[in-house]
Design a protein around this motif. Structure first.
Motif, PDB file in Angstrom:
ATOM      1  N   LEU A 249      34.803  12.929 105.405  1.00 57.42           N
ATOM      2  CA  LEU A 249      34.589  13.556 106.706  1.00 57.42           C
ATOM      3  C   LEU A 249      34.366  12.440 107.716  1.00 57.42           C
ATOM      4  O   LEU A 249      33.538  11.557 107.492  1.00 57.42           O
ATOM      5  CB  LEU A 249      33.367  14.485 106.679  1.00 57.42           C
ATOM      6  N   ALA A 250      35.129  12.461 108.797  1.00 53.62           N
ATOM      7  CA  ALA A 250      34.994  11.445 109.843  1.00 53.62           C
ATOM      8  C   ALA A 250      34.706  12.119 111.168  1.00 53.62           C
ATOM      9  O   ALA A 250      35.146  13.247 111.416  1.00 53.62           O
ATOM     10  CB  ALA A 250      36.282  10.626 109.948  1.00 53.62           C
ATOM     11  N   SER A 251      33.957  11.428 112.009  1.00 54.33           N
ATOM     12  CA  SER A 251      33.701  11.934 113.351  1.00 54.33           C
ATOM     13  C   SER A 251      33.880  10.799 114.353  1.00 54.33           C
ATOM     14  O   SER A 251      33.693   9.630 114.029  1.00 54.33           O
ATOM     15  CB  SER A 251      32.299  12.530 113.469  1.00 54.33           C
ATOM     16  N   THR A 252      34.266  11.192 115.563  1.00 52.54           N
ATOM     17  CA  THR A 252      34.423  10.231 116.645  1.00 52.54           C
ATOM     18  C   THR A 252      33.699  10.736 117.878  1.00 52.54           C
ATOM     19  O   THR A 252      33.461  11.933 118.026  1.00 52.54           O
ATOM     20  CB  THR A 252      35.916  10.028 117.005  1.00 52.54           C
ATOM     21  N   ASN A 253      33.364   9.804 118.758  1.00 53.66           N
ATOM     22  CA  ASN A 253      32.643  10.120 119.980  1.00 53.66           C
ATOM     23  C   ASN A 253      33.307   9.342 121.113  1.00 53.66           C
ATOM     24  O   ASN A 253      32.963   8.195 121.364  1.00 53.66           O
ATOM     25  CB  ASN A 253      31.180   9.729 119.818  1.00 53.66           C
ATOM     26  N   PHE A 254      34.296   9.967 121.766  1.00 50.92           N
ATOM     27  CA  PHE A 254      35.046   9.331 122.845  1.00 50.92           C
ATOM     28  C   PHE A 254      35.210  10.293 124.006  1.00 50.92           C
ATOM     29  O   PHE A 254      35.218  11.513 123.822  1.00 50.92           O
ATOM     30  CB  PHE A 254      36.458   8.917 122.375  1.00 50.92           C
ATOM     31  N   SER A 255      35.397   9.739 125.190  1.00 52.51           N
ATOM     32  CA  SER A 255      35.780  10.575 126.328  1.00 52.51           C
ATOM     33  C   SER A 255      37.246  10.961 126.134  1.00 52.51           C
ATOM     34  O   SER A 255      37.956  10.373 125.319  1.00 52.51           O
ATOM     35  CB  SER A 255      35.604   9.801 127.643  1.00 52.51           C
ATOM     36  N   ARG A 256      37.707  11.922 126.901  1.00 52.33           N
ATOM     37  CA  ARG A 256      39.124  12.336 126.819  1.00 52.33           C
ATOM     38  C   ARG A 256      40.049  11.157 127.134  1.00 52.33           C
ATOM     39  O   ARG A 256      41.062  10.971 126.476  1.00 52.33           O
ATOM     40  CB  ARG A 256      39.419  13.476 127.792  1.00 52.33           C
ATOM     41  N   ASP A 257      39.696  10.382 128.139  1.00 51.21           N
ATOM     42  CA  ASP A 257      40.531   9.240 128.524  1.00 51.21           C
ATOM     43  C   ASP A 257      40.584   8.205 127.399  1.00 51.21           C
ATOM     44  O   ASP A 257      41.652   7.651 127.112  1.00 51.21           O
ATOM     45  CB  ASP A 257      40.017   8.589 129.810  1.00 51.21           C
ATOM     46  N   GLU A 258      39.446   7.938 126.779  1.00 50.15           N
ATOM     47  CA  GLU A 258      39.418   6.980 125.666  1.00 50.15           C
ATOM     48  C   GLU A 258      40.224   7.498 124.482  1.00 50.15           C
ATOM     49  O   GLU A 258      40.961   6.743 123.839  1.00 50.15           O
ATOM     50  CB  GLU A 258      37.973   6.701 125.240  1.00 50.15           C
ATOM     51  N   ALA A 259      40.088   8.792 124.193  1.00 50.01           N
ATOM     52  CA  ALA A 259      40.840   9.382 123.078  1.00 50.01           C
ATOM     53  C   ALA A 259      42.336   9.288 123.351  1.00 50.01           C
ATOM     54  O   ALA A 259      43.118   8.941 122.455  1.00 50.01           O
ATOM     55  CB  ALA A 259      40.416  10.832 122.864  1.00 50.01           C
ATOM     56  N   ASP A 260      42.752   9.571 124.583  1.00 49.44           N
ATOM     57  CA  ASP A 260      44.176   9.450 124.930  1.00 49.44           C
ATOM     58  C   ASP A 260      44.653   8.009 124.812  1.00 49.44           C
ATOM     59  O   ASP A 260      45.758   7.748 124.342  1.00 49.44           O
ATOM     60  CB  ASP A 260      44.439   9.977 126.345  1.00 49.44           C
ATOM     61  N   GLU A 261      43.810   7.075 125.228  1.00 47.62           N
ATOM     62  CA  GLU A 261      44.163   5.656 125.114  1.00 47.62           C
ATOM     63  C   GLU A 261      44.412   5.286 123.649  1.00 47.62           C
ATOM     64  O   GLU A 261      45.390   4.614 123.323  1.00 47.62           O
ATOM     65  CB  GLU A 261      43.039   4.794 125.696  1.00 47.62           C
ATOM     66  N   LEU A 262      43.549   5.752 122.776  1.00 44.98           N
ATOM     67  CA  LEU A 262      43.723   5.480 121.342  1.00 44.98           C
ATOM     68  C   LEU A 262      44.951   6.183 120.786  1.00 44.98           C
ATOM     69  O   LEU A 262      45.744   5.592 120.051  1.00 44.98           O
ATOM     70  CB  LEU A 262      42.480   5.913 120.571  1.00 44.98           C
ATOM     71  N   LEU A 263      45.104   7.451 121.114  1.00 40.50           N
ATOM     72  CA  LEU A 263      46.241   8.210 120.590  1.00 40.50           C
ATOM     73  C   LEU A 263      47.575   7.667 121.079  1.00 40.50           C
ATOM     74  O   LEU A 263      48.572   7.718 120.362  1.00 40.50           O
ATOM     75  CB  LEU A 263      46.099   9.691 120.941  1.00 40.50           C
ATOM     76  N   ASN A 264      47.599   7.125 122.294  1.00 43.19           N
ATOM     77  CA  ASN A 264      48.834   6.549 122.811  1.00 43.19           C
ATOM     78  C   ASN A 264      49.290   5.338 121.995  1.00 43.19           C
ATOM     79  O   ASN A 264      50.469   4.986 122.031  1.00 43.19           O
ATOM     80  CB  ASN A 264      48.682   6.185 124.290  1.00 43.19           C
ATOM     81  N   LEU A 265      48.386   4.738 121.264  1.00 45.17           N
ATOM     82  CA  LEU A 265      48.750   3.610 120.398  1.00 45.17           C
ATOM     83  C   LEU A 265      49.567   4.071 119.194  1.00 45.17           C
ATOM     84  O   LEU A 265      50.310   3.286 118.610  1.00 45.17           O
ATOM     85  CB  LEU A 265      47.495   2.868 119.921  1.00 45.17           C
TER      86      LEU A 265
END
Length: 138
Positions: free
Chosen positions: A27-43
């Motif tokens: 089980l994994a969890s993350t704590n990011f803002s929407r902008d940070e999550a998009d930045e990561l996902l864009n990678l």
């Protein structure tokens, strides 16, 4: 922008805790803002992907390269990403201790959770039972 906490799991076989094909639950969890999550996902996103999946990314050199870029991001820190790994056979033993032995001990006025006695009993069962009963029977 406020942070959002998201969870995802791997190895979930429901009640089939002893499935030999998936002995581990993660089980994994993350704590990011929407902008940070998009930045990561864009990678790791491509124009063709609706949802980013590790199983798809690992199949190609380009996907592996995108994964390495993702994993190298300075956003991925121990404060922002948490992972819990559970061996399901051990978890089944812990569950049995919790449901059976803790219930009986509690009835007799004994607190198995005090000072980790529940963990000690689960460890004892997990490591000793196969020795006495054999691995297959265990």
């Amino acid at each position: 922008m406020p942070s959002e906490v998201h969870f995802d799991e791997a190895g979930n076989t429901g009640a089939a805790l002893l499935d030999p094909d998936q002995p581990v639950f993660v089980l994994a969890s993350t704590n990011f803002s929407r902008d940070e999550a998009d930045e990561l996902l864009n990678l790791v996103r491509t124009p063709q992907t609706r949802e980013v999946k590790f199983t798809s990314l690992k199949k190609s050199a380009a996907g592996k390269s995108r994964l390495l870029q993702f994993l190298s991001s300075p956003l991925l820190t121990p404060e922002r990403v948490k992972v819990s790994i559970t061996h399901k056979r051990y978890m089944a033993i812990c569950k049995a201790v919790d449901l059976i032995e803790e219930t009986l001990a509690h009835r007799d006025g004994i607190d198995l959770y005090a000072r980790g006695a529940n963990i000690a009993i689960a460890n004892l069962h997990y490591y000793v039972t196969p020795v006495f009963w054999g691995t297959e029977r265990f």
